[in-house]
Design a protein around this motif. Structure first.
Motif, PDB file in Angstrom:
ATOM      1  N   GLY A 138       0.800  -1.227   0.000  1.00 28.54           N
ATOM      2  CA  GLY A 138       0.000   0.000   0.000  1.00 28.54           C
ATOM      3  C   GLY A 138       0.827   1.268   0.000  1.00 28.54           C
ATOM      4  N   VAL A 139       2.119   1.174   0.348  1.00 30.08           N
ATOM      5  CA  VAL A 139       2.978   2.354   0.323  1.00 30.08           C
ATOM      6  C   VAL A 139       3.405   2.607  -1.113  1.00 30.08           C
ATOM      7  N   GLU A 140       3.140   3.821  -1.595  1.00 28.23           N
ATOM      8  CA  GLU A 140       3.429   4.144  -2.990  1.00 28.23           C
ATOM      9  C   GLU A 140       4.232   5.433  -3.072  1.00 28.23           C
ATOM     10  N   ASP A 141       5.117   5.515  -4.059  1.00 33.22           N
ATOM     11  CA  ASP A 141       5.881   6.721  -4.311  1.00 33.22           C
ATOM     12  C   ASP A 141       4.904   7.873  -4.542  1.00 33.22           C
ATOM     13  N   TYR A 142       5.048   8.938  -3.749  1.00 31.37           N
ATOM     14  CA  TYR A 142       4.097  10.049  -3.841  1.00 31.37           C
ATOM     15  C   TYR A 142       4.102  10.704  -5.213  1.00 31.37           C
ATOM     16  N   LEU A 297      17.067  10.868 -15.606  1.00 33.20           N
ATOM     17  CA  LEU A 297      15.999  10.456 -14.687  1.00 33.20           C
ATOM     18  C   LEU A 297      16.086  11.219 -13.374  1.00 33.20           C
ATOM     19  N   PHE A 298      17.286  11.349 -12.827  1.00 33.10           N
ATOM     20  CA  PHE A 298      17.452  12.038 -11.555  1.00 33.10           C
ATOM     21  C   PHE A 298      17.208  13.535 -11.698  1.00 33.10           C
ATOM     22  N   GLN A 299      17.557  14.105 -12.852  1.00 29.83           N
ATOM     23  CA  GLN A 299      17.267  15.517 -13.071  1.00 29.83           C
ATOM     24  C   GLN A 299      15.758  15.756 -13.031  1.00 29.83           C
ATOM     25  N   GLY A 300      15.019  14.916 -13.771  1.00 31.53           N
ATOM     26  CA  GLY A 300      13.570  15.076 -13.808  1.00 31.53           C
ATOM     27  C   GLY A 300      12.918  14.797 -12.470  1.00 31.53           C
ATOM     28  N   SER A 301      13.359  13.728 -11.802  1.00 32.09           N
ATOM     29  CA  SER A 301      12.781  13.354 -10.517  1.00 32.09           C
ATOM     30  C   SER A 301      13.057  14.420  -9.464  1.00 32.09           C
ATOM     31  N   THR A 302      14.285  14.946  -9.456  1.00 31.71           N
ATOM     32  CA  THR A 302      14.649  15.966  -8.477  1.00 31.71           C
ATOM     33  C   THR A 302      13.906  17.268  -8.737  1.00 31.71           C
TER      34      THR A 302
END
Length: 355
Positions: A138-142, A297-302
């Protein structure tokens, strides 16, 4: 000698896509049927494994995982399936290259060391993900929750198929492709020891993992102190009330970088790519696609994470102004970072001007 990899004498030729990958692409198309044909016989499976190019085998595995991630996410409406495997998949691929080399009698000492640092990376990331509750049902990446709430369900399903389930799975394979080059280079030189340069790379990668550990621990200590402060209204000896009320950590490594853990995380896989370049005597090669994809990916995620943080915390914009996203800001006087006393004095000056 293994027929599933080319016999190359020149180190730069180890990076020649037309020689080390392209001839083995037909194996990718034939592998599913061969696997089904051999599934009931352990000896046949072993023979299929050792006779398949290790890069192709790893790529096929990453593609096979994608529909599994997709189906699981759609069944339980939790889109963090790849996240749960993030900490182990790169190490599984690195172990695969190492095991494959050993089974085919190829020099594998370099790969043994890749597995060592990769395993340590996995243990650190797995522990950090576990203590945050990431493996709980049930824990999901916000981030997925926010995106899902802003787009049409059909568009989000397409996003899930293409990016969340497939591209991310393949990316975790591609960041380990330099290990394939290390395998080929070790075979080309017929050496089974670490050179001084190899030792430097191994120790650098280990140091970067240690850096991520310290950064994660500092974040964890702050969040625990903040949670305690909310319940008791008493700051700890380590953090002041002002720091805890701010809502985000600005001390330790976080004083100099807004995301020191992310910075070291990216450097780890760029470092593996550079190791592959060094071992093959090239300045760049096609395996850099994995490291580049990881950086993107990290640029977009950050970027997305900081949008959320800026809307949540009043002082986050000031933090962004003073502290570099990944690397410290550099001025003529040295590195710039978050200075608690300086911020306090500036806040007082602004308050007097308003009066």
């Amino acid at each position: 000698m293994a027929a599933a990899v080319p016999l190359i004498r020149s180190l730069p030729d180890c990076t020649d896509f037309s020689k080390v990958v392209q001839p083995y692409l037909p194996q990718l198309y034939a592998l599913p049927q061969q696997f089904l044909h051999s599934a009931t016989n352990l000896d046949d499976l072993k023979q299929l494994y050792v006779s398949t190019n290790p890069l192709i085998f790893a790529f096929a595995f990453s593609l096979a995982l994608a529909p599994i991630f997709l189906v699981l996410s759609e069944i339980n409406k939790n889109y963090s399936q790849v996240d749960r495997c993030w900490s182990i998949l790169p190490t599984i691929y690195n172990i695969h290259y190492d095991v494959w080399a050993h089974m085919n009698g190829l020099p594998a000492y370099r790969l043994d060391n890749v597995v060592a640092f990769s395993t340590l990376w996995s243990l650190r990331l797995t522990f950090n993900y576990w203590r945050k509750g990431g493996y709980k049902i049930g824990v999901e990446d916000y981030r997925w929750e926010i995106i899902r709430g802003k787009v049409h369900p059909a568009l989000f399903f397409i996003f899930n198929v293409t990016f969340i389930a497939t591209i991310q799975s393949v990316l975790l394979f591609t960041i380990t492709t330099p290990t394939y080059l290390l395998l080929l280079a070790s075979r080309a030189t017929a050496t089974n020891t670490l050179t001084p340069s190899d030792t430097v790379f191994v120790r650098t990668l280990m140091s970067l993992i240690l850096l991520t550990f310290f950064a994660d621990q500092q974040q964890w200590d702050y969040q625990n102190a903040k949670a305690s402060y909310r319940q008791t209204a008493r700051p700890t000896q380590r953090f002041s009330a002002a720091q805890l009320e701010r809502g985000f950590v600005t001390s330790g490594l976080w004083r100099w970088s807004r995301h020191p853990n992310f910075a070291a995380e990216q450097a780890i896989w760029v470092g593996l790519y550079q190791w592959g370049c060094w071992a093959t005597e090239t300045y760049w090669n096609w395996t850099g696609v994995g490291a580049l994809g990881y950086l993107i990916l990290f640029q977009g995620s950050t970027w997305f994470t900081e949008i959320v943080s800026k809307g949540k915390y009043e002082e986050y914009a000031e933090y962004q102004r003073r502290v570099g996203r990944f690397l410290p800001k550099v001025a003529l006087t040295g590195f710039e970072g978050w200075d608690e006393d300086e911020v306090k004095e500036e806040r007082k000056r602004k308050g007097k001007k308003k009066e």
